[in-house]
Design a protein around this motif. Structure first.
Motif, short mmCIF file in Angstrom:
data_model
loop_
_atom_site.label_atom_id
_atom_site.label_comp_id
_atom_site.label_asym_id
_atom_site.label_seq_id
_atom_site.Cartn_x
_atom_site.Cartn_y
_atom_site.Cartn_z
N ALA A 277 0.97 -1.29 0.04
CA ALA A 277 -0.04 0.06 -0.10
C ALA A 277 0.88 1.20 -0.02
N ASP A 278 2.16 1.19 0.64
CA ASP A 278 2.86 2.30 0.85
C ASP A 278 3.56 2.73 -0.44
N GLU A 279 3.56 1.74 -1.43
CA GLU A 279 4.17 2.06 -2.89
C GLU A 279 3.19 2.57 -3.83
N VAL A 280 1.97 2.58 -3.41
CA VAL A 280 0.77 3.25 -4.48
C VAL A 280 0.75 4.60 -4.24
N PRO A 281 0.98 5.32 -5.48
CA PRO A 281 0.61 6.68 -5.31
C PRO A 281 -0.67 7.31 -5.36
N ALA A 282 -1.10 8.23 -4.92
CA ALA A 282 -2.41 8.94 -4.57
C ALA A 282 -3.27 8.56 -5.81
#
Length: 293
Positions: A277-282
């Motif tokens: 989830a941390d790797e997914v940009p907004a």
């Protein structure tokens, strides 16, 4: 010597200035109309075939709709390994257009009841039908990722078309697109470029009936997913679909020529873990939510 010249000479001698009449600029000329060969027929609209029996040769074509870098080539060669399915190279057929370069031919097409898009649809249908008949198989499955931008026109051109929607984790798509050519495809361009494909794909999924296949599940459980796909197409599953490397799947366009060796070796599948989830940009989070990633 005219009085204007004498007056200007006197003024210039006294003040150093001369008088000149201000010339009004001519209004810009309107751009010329495009040549007839580039013009659309008046009143052109995209519509279903007027005479389906005679306007279409293809029956129930299958279109694999996906973003770029989603595994559509893998799914294509698996389908093409079935004895009843011909899945050609990316044909980009929707880029084929027609030019009606003279008034007589335009008048003739209108008299025959064709608008411009009708004629293009007939050409598209004939082109794809030729590829199908040459293969000796009964079902065509076409995959060109940019078709997602024209899903409405595909559905209008072939009202009996069947659609397969291939999904992949949005961030995996972005990473794969970037890694295919890191210099020409920087990460800052990867999200907007690929997100446009995903957006239209989701729009098509919302408005069209079809079967959704996930790349990750196709890789993890290929037989299960191919059986599900065959059921959707009204076919029996064939084990040869899992041995796609044993068949010739046609020429490859520039840029993916190295896939030929991968296919023959049966090593097309990329085994990358799902992004955290941390790797997914907004910008991708809403798409991840819609696709249940």
């Amino acid at each position: 010597m005219s009085w204007r010249y004498r007056a200007n000479a006197t003024l210039e001698g006294l003040t150093g200035y001369t008088l000149k009449r201000r010339l009004e600029k001519a209004p810009p000329k309107p751009p010329p109309p495009p040549p007839l060969v580039l013009q659309r027929l008046p009143g052109d609209v995209v519509r279903p075939p007027v005479d389906p029996e005679h306007d279409r040769l293809l029956r129930e074509p299958v279109f694999l709709l996906s973003s770029v870098r989603s595994g559509s080539t893998l799914l294509r060669v698996m389908l093409n390994s079935h004895s009843q399915v011909h899945s050609p190279i990316e044909t980009h057929f929707r880029r084929v257009t027609v030019g009606l370069g003279t008034d007589p031919v335009r008048q003739a097409m209108e008299a025959l009841g064709h608008n411009h898009s009708d004629i293009e649809h007939i050409v598209w249908d004939r082109l794809l039908h030729r590829e199908l008949t040459r293969s000796g198989k009964p079902i065509l499955a076409e995959k060109t990722p940019s078709n997602v931008f024209a899903w409405r026109r595909l559905a209008a051109c072939w009202p009996d078309a069947r659609f397969v929607f291939l999904l992949r984790h949005p961030m995996s798509i972005v990473q794969s697109w970037h890694e295919a050519d890191p210099e020409k495809r920087p990460m800052e361009e990867a999200v907007p470029r690929t997100l446009s494909y995903m957006t239209y794909l989701e729009e098509a999924r919302t408005h069209l009936e079809g079967l959704t296949v996930r790349y990750e599940e196709l890789v993890a459980e290929p037989e299960r997913e191919l059986r599900r796909l065959c059921l959707f197409l009204g076919l029996e599953f064939e084990p040869a679909m899992l041995k796609y490397g044993n068949k010739d799947h046609g020429a490859f366009v520039k840029g993916i020529g190295d896939w030929r060796d991968k296919i023959r070796a049966g090593t097309v599948v990329e085994g990358r873990p799902l992004p955290s989830a941390d790797e997914v940009p907004a910008e991708l989070r809403e798409m991840c939510r819609q696709w249940n990633y």
